[in-house]
Write an enzyme that holds these catalytic residues in place. Structure first.
Site, PDB file in Angstrom:
ATOM      1  N   ASP A  37       0.848  -1.194   0.000  1.00 42.45           N
ATOM      2  CA  ASP A  37       0.000   0.000   0.000  1.00 42.45           C
ATOM      3  C   ASP A  37       0.887   1.250   0.000  1.00 42.45           C
ATOM      4  O   ASP A  37       2.058   1.187   0.371  1.00 42.45           O
ATOM      5  CB  ASP A  37      -0.868  -0.055   1.271  1.00 42.45           C
ATOM      6  CG  ASP A  37      -1.691   1.193   1.475  1.00 42.45           C
ATOM      7  OD1 ASP A  37      -2.176   1.761   0.479  1.00 42.45           O
ATOM      8  OD2 ASP A  37      -1.838   1.608   2.640  1.00 42.45           O
ATOM      9  N   ASP A  47      -2.145  -0.624   5.955  1.00 44.68           N
ATOM     10  CA  ASP A  47      -2.516  -0.153   7.294  1.00 44.68           C
ATOM     11  C   ASP A  47      -4.023  -0.132   7.538  1.00 44.68           C
ATOM     12  O   ASP A  47      -4.460   0.103   8.663  1.00 44.68           O
ATOM     13  CB  ASP A  47      -1.942   1.248   7.541  1.00 44.68           C
ATOM     14  CG  ASP A  47      -2.519   2.269   6.570  1.00 44.68           C
ATOM     15  OD1 ASP A  47      -2.530   1.987   5.348  1.00 44.68           O
ATOM     16  OD2 ASP A  47      -2.968   3.330   7.022  1.00 44.68           O
ATOM     17  N   ASP A  96      -0.317   5.054   0.806  1.00 41.48           N
ATOM     18  CA  ASP A  96      -0.559   6.088   1.827  1.00 41.48           C
ATOM     19  C   ASP A  96      -0.377   5.526   3.232  1.00 41.48           C
ATOM     20  O   ASP A  96      -1.014   4.549   3.614  1.00 41.48           O
ATOM     21  CB  ASP A  96      -1.981   6.657   1.677  1.00 41.48           C
ATOM     22  CG  ASP A  96      -2.117   7.465   0.397  1.00 41.48           C
ATOM     23  OD1 ASP A  96      -1.144   8.111  -0.013  1.00 41.48           O
ATOM     24  OD2 ASP A  96      -3.214   7.429  -0.201  1.00 41.48           O
TER      25      ASP A  96
END
Lengths: 180, 180
Positions: free
Chosen positions: A6, A137, A8
């Site tokens: 991922d 996250d 961001d």
């Protein structure tokens, strides 16, 4: 392994840069320190009357491109590649895509080099992407399909409550992945 | 079914617009009529000394956004959704991503509406995307994984030679998909 990473708050410090700009721009307004965040989405934690200002900051031209690197991320993702894994960056664009989609590519080019832009996958549904591992996250990742990857949680305060998933950061990445 | 639909030359007329602009811009130079194209990549069919002019046309700001719709495409993809399929647009950005990534989203918003931009998947490796069907004009689609989708060829002159795959266009789409 095919490893999906991922972007961001795993590679690029979206939440940190948001908070820095928010405090600079609106020093007298409500804010939440990073370590006290309980929700994945910034906008779920700020009062409704501030939402225009909140989204105005991160939809702004130049915001995504300017994000600092999460400590250890660039070194970490390159290490994954050196170990022979097939690494892709799997990221969901903001609903207001205008600045963010191009700037995600620009960020990757600036921090990792042009070749890595070819490894970028933009999708709002990550369950559709095949891989062995997704490092992300976001506490829960749902979509149109049953995912085939194992979700490894990139540690943040807002995903501490999640049980039953491996957790990692760029410091302990090698130990965690060794067990898989 | 999860149906993945390619964008260039399936939804948006990349090759047609290229040829139109090429003839307007360079009326005295070599060109290939659309129906005589034998290679998927435009740049493989033009002489090397013209490649700078060729890529200059399609990397230009505004090119991707301006592409006309392939006849029947917008109606066809909406019909797939109405029939209850989960439809995603799965497209590979150009290597020079600068204009093309944002403009792909803009094209989808203009021709299909903002909700469809949330269904866009940008990836240079489509084998990583899970789906039941991928509708794509590229003759062979390879990548890091064994694809789980069936490749349905969107009919073009440059994929006529391919054997063993279903072929379709927006006119016979329903008949072809009915058999799957």
């Amino acid at each position: 392994m095919v490893i999906l990473v991922d972007m961001d708050d795993v590679l690029a410090d979206f939440d940190g840069e948001f908070l820095k700009r928010w405090r600079e721009e609106y020093p007298d307004k409500f804010y939440i320190p990073l370590e006290e965040r309980k929700s994945f989405y910034i906008k779920e934690e700020y009062p409704e009357e501030l939402l225009g200002l909140v989204t105005g900051l991160y939809y702004a031209e130049g915001f995504v491109r300017s994000l600092p690197e999460i400590t250890g991320a660039v070194e970490g993702i390159k290490k994954l590649k050196e170990k022979g894994h097939d690494v892709f960056i799997c990221t969901s664009p903001l609903i207001q895509y205008r600045n963010c989609v191009r700037e995600k590519y620009e960020w990757i080019e600036e921090h990792l080099g042009h070749d890595w832009t070819l490894k970028l996958i933009l999708t709002r549904d990550k369950t559709l992407v095949q891989g062995d591992i997704l490092i992300d996250d976001k506490p829960e990742i749902t979509g149109a399909r049953v995912p085939v990857w194992e979700h490894v949680l990139f540690e943040k305060s807002y995903n501490e409550y999640v049980k039953g998933k491996r957790r990692m950061n760029w410091g302990n990445m090698e130990e965690v992945l060794r067990e898989i």
